[in-house]
Design a protein around this motif. Structure first.
Motif, PDB file in Angstrom:
ATOM      1  N   MET A 294      28.149  42.218  48.799  1.00 14.20           N
ATOM      2  CA  MET A 294      29.717  42.301  47.437  1.00 14.20           C
ATOM      3  C   MET A 294      29.578  42.437  46.199  1.00 14.20           C
ATOM      4  N   LYS A 295      29.501  42.997  46.014  1.00 10.23           N
ATOM      5  CA  LYS A 295      29.192  42.318  44.143  1.00 10.23           C
ATOM      6  C   LYS A 295      30.711  42.431  42.858  1.00 10.23           C
ATOM      7  N   PHE A 296      30.636  41.265  42.550  1.00 14.40           N
ATOM      8  CA  PHE A 296      31.243  41.381  41.500  1.00 14.40           C
ATOM      9  C   PHE A 296      30.888  40.649  39.970  1.00 14.40           C
ATOM     10  N   VAL A 297      31.193  41.793  39.360  1.00 17.07           N
ATOM     11  CA  VAL A 297      30.895  42.114  37.930  1.00 17.07           C
ATOM     12  C   VAL A 297      31.873  41.363  36.662  1.00 17.07           C
ATOM     13  N   LEU A 298      32.261  39.840  36.631  1.00 14.93           N
ATOM     14  CA  LEU A 298      32.766  40.091  35.579  1.00 14.93           C
ATOM     15  C   LEU A 298      32.676  39.617  34.282  1.00 14.93           C
ATOM     16  N   ILE A 299      33.582  40.707  33.840  1.00 17.43           N
ATOM     17  CA  ILE A 299      32.692  40.995  31.855  1.00 17.43           C
ATOM     18  C   ILE A 299      33.506  40.988  31.700  1.00 17.43           C
ATOM     19  N   PHE A 300      33.405  39.430  30.594  1.00 19.80           N
ATOM     20  CA  PHE A 300      34.547  38.665  29.351  1.00 19.80           C
ATOM     21  C   PHE A 300      34.445  39.198  28.209  1.00 19.80           C
ATOM     22  N   GLY A 301      35.162  38.466  27.151  1.00 20.69           N
ATOM     23  CA  GLY A 301      34.725  38.261  25.583  1.00 20.69           C
ATOM     24  C   GLY A 301      35.917  38.641  25.195  1.00 20.69           C
ATOM     25  N   PRO A 302      36.226  38.188  24.100  1.00 22.46           N
ATOM     26  CA  PRO A 302      37.835  38.331  23.270  1.00 22.46           C
ATOM     27  C   PRO A 302      37.825  39.225  23.150  1.00 22.46           C
ATOM     28  N   GLN A 303      39.421  39.716  22.828  1.00 18.34           N
ATOM     29  CA  GLN A 303      40.039  41.415  22.951  1.00 18.34           C
ATOM     30  C   GLN A 303      39.554  42.371  22.028  1.00 18.34           C
ATOM     31  N   ALA A 304      39.535  43.517  22.781  1.00 15.37           N
ATOM     32  CA  ALA A 304      39.242  44.237  22.316  1.00 15.37           C
ATOM     33  C   ALA A 304      37.904  44.370  21.519  1.00 15.37           C
ATOM     34  N   VAL A 305      36.909  43.888  22.395  1.00 13.40           N
ATOM     35  CA  VAL A 305      35.990  43.502  22.488  1.00 13.40           C
ATOM     36  C   VAL A 305      35.045  45.126  23.219  1.00 13.40           C
ATOM     37  N   GLY A 306      34.911  45.056  23.943  1.00 17.08           N
ATOM     38  CA  GLY A 306      35.010  45.944  25.341  1.00 17.08           C
ATOM     39  C   GLY A 306      34.849  46.631  26.277  1.00 17.08           C
ATOM     40  N   LYS A 307      35.706  45.736  26.907  1.00 20.02           N
ATOM     41  CA  LYS A 307      35.957  44.835  28.484  1.00 20.02           C
ATOM     42  C   LYS A 307      35.731  46.401  29.232  1.00 20.02           C
ATOM     43  N   MET A 308      36.806  46.458  29.424  1.00 20.08           N
ATOM     44  CA  MET A 308      37.525  47.269  29.816  1.00 20.08           C
ATOM     45  C   MET A 308      37.031  49.008  30.030  1.00 20.08           C
ATOM     46  N   THR A 309      36.517  49.790  27.991  1.00 22.15           N
ATOM     47  CA  THR A 309      35.369  50.678  28.403  1.00 22.15           C
ATOM     48  C   THR A 309      34.750  50.759  29.298  1.00 22.15           C
ATOM     49  N   VAL A 310      33.386  49.499  29.055  1.00 23.92           N
ATOM     50  CA  VAL A 310      32.238  49.351  29.609  1.00 23.92           C
ATOM     51  C   VAL A 310      32.043  49.034  30.749  1.00 23.92           C
ATOM     52  N   GLY A 311      33.707  48.477  31.602  1.00 23.12           N
ATOM     53  CA  GLY A 311      34.119  48.520  32.616  1.00 23.12           C
ATOM     54  C   GLY A 311      34.192  49.747  33.595  1.00 23.12           C
TER      55      GLY A 311
ATOM     56  N   SER B  18      37.188  41.639  48.560  1.00 22.44           N
ATOM     57  CA  SER B  18      35.597  39.725  48.657  1.00 22.44           C
ATOM     58  C   SER B  18      35.492  40.472  50.645  1.00 22.44           C
ATOM     59  N   LYS B  19      36.502  40.300  51.448  1.00 17.30           N
ATOM     60  CA  LYS B  19      36.248  40.586  52.557  1.00 17.30           C
ATOM     61  C   LYS B  19      35.973  42.069  53.288  1.00 17.30           C
ATOM     62  N   SER B  20      36.337  43.141  52.094  1.00 16.34           N
ATOM     63  CA  SER B  20      36.187  44.907  53.157  1.00 16.34           C
ATOM     64  C   SER B  20      34.185  45.185  52.348  1.00 16.34           C
ATOM     65  N   SER B  21      34.665  46.352  52.783  1.00 18.05           N
ATOM     66  CA  SER B  21      33.013  47.506  52.943  1.00 18.05           C
ATOM     67  C   SER B  21      33.087  47.827  51.220  1.00 18.05           C
ATOM     68  N   LEU B  22      33.936  46.951  50.485  1.00 17.62           N
ATOM     69  CA  LEU B  22      33.006  48.342  49.349  1.00 17.62           C
ATOM     70  C   LEU B  22      32.515  47.526  48.818  1.00 17.62           C
ATOM     71  N   TYR B  23      31.278  48.194  47.841  1.00 13.97           N
ATOM     72  CA  TYR B  23      30.786  47.675  47.626  1.00 13.97           C
ATOM     73  C   TYR B  23      30.275  46.884  46.557  1.00 13.97           C
ATOM     74  N   GLY B  24      31.798  46.628  45.574  1.00 11.98           N
ATOM     75  CA  GLY B  24      32.107  45.724  44.778  1.00 11.98           C
ATOM     76  C   GLY B  24      33.107  45.768  43.753  1.00 11.98           C
ATOM     77  N   MET B  25      33.410  45.183  43.442  1.00  9.04           N
ATOM     78  CA  MET B  25      34.501  45.267  41.620  1.00  9.04           C
ATOM     79  C   MET B  25      33.618  45.103  40.730  1.00  9.04           C
ATOM     80  N   ILE B  26      34.276  45.256  39.527  1.00 11.55           N
ATOM     81  CA  ILE B  26      34.876  44.606  38.542  1.00 11.55           C
ATOM     82  C   ILE B  26      35.545  43.851  38.268  1.00 11.55           C
TER      83      ILE B  26
END
Length: 186
Positions: A1-18, A66-74
């Motif tokens: 399981m991979k968990f990618v936490l993308i953080f930063g201020p508003q409108a920095v592009g977190k969702m679009t990069v995600g 976290s307990k699933s068989s998914l590759y991961g989450m952003i």
């Protein structure tokens, strides 16, 4: 399981990069407004009820993924570095995935204010974040938060091995997603 936490201020592009990273890797994107906008018709996120429901939905989704068989989450998040409660929240979320053998990757984005103000009005942002469609209010909130919160880390403040900080002022979302994918071999 991979968990990618993308953080930063508003409108920095977190969702679009995600979104771009999800396309490249098969990771599932859970941007923070998915819960905020779900709850908002009933309770504003600023209220006690709104925050409780948003956190409850997020917690349950993190636990199941976290307990699933998914590759991961952003997951995207606006982290106030000068508030211990945000540090505690990030630690709590990371422990959910790490306790089940998952790997957590930290991606911090930063961009110049002028660029963020432009991105605040982007069609993609407005399409996926209904509460940001009042651009005048959103822009005012973005500027006010600069006076209240520190939304990017200081050098050396984050000590995780799986961490990258990217200034994406002059980078497109696909380019940033490729940097992340290659850095963490996703």
């Amino acid at each position: 399981m991979k968990f990618v936490l993308i953080f930063g201020p508003q409108a920095v592009g977190k969702m679009t990069v995600g979104q771009e990273l999800a396309k490249l890797t098969g990771l599932k994107l859970f941007h923070n407004h998915m819960t905020i906008d779900l709850v908002n018709p009933f309770f504003n996120y600023g209220t006690q009820e709104g925050k409780r429901l948003v956190n409850l939905f997020r917690q349950e989704l993190f636990e199941e993924v976290s307990k699933s068989s998914l590759y991961g989450m952003i997951f995207t998040y606006v982290w106030a570095f000068d508030h211990q409660s945000d540090w505690n929240y990030v630690d709590k979320v990371c422990r959910i995935f790490e306790s089940k053998g998952g790997t957590v990757y930290f991606v911090e984005l930063e961009a110049d204010l002028e660029e963020r103000l432009e991105r605040n009005k982007s069609p993609n942002r407005l399409e996926h974040k209904p509460t940001k469609r009042n651009v005048e209010w959103s822009e005012r909130e973005l500027k006010e938060s600069l006076k209240t919160y520190r939304l990017n880390s200081h050098k050396g403040e984050i000590v995780r091995e799986e961490y990258i900080k990217i200034n994406n002022t002059n980078l497109g979302a696909e380019e940033v997603a490729n940097i992340i994918k290659n850095r963490f071999q996703l």
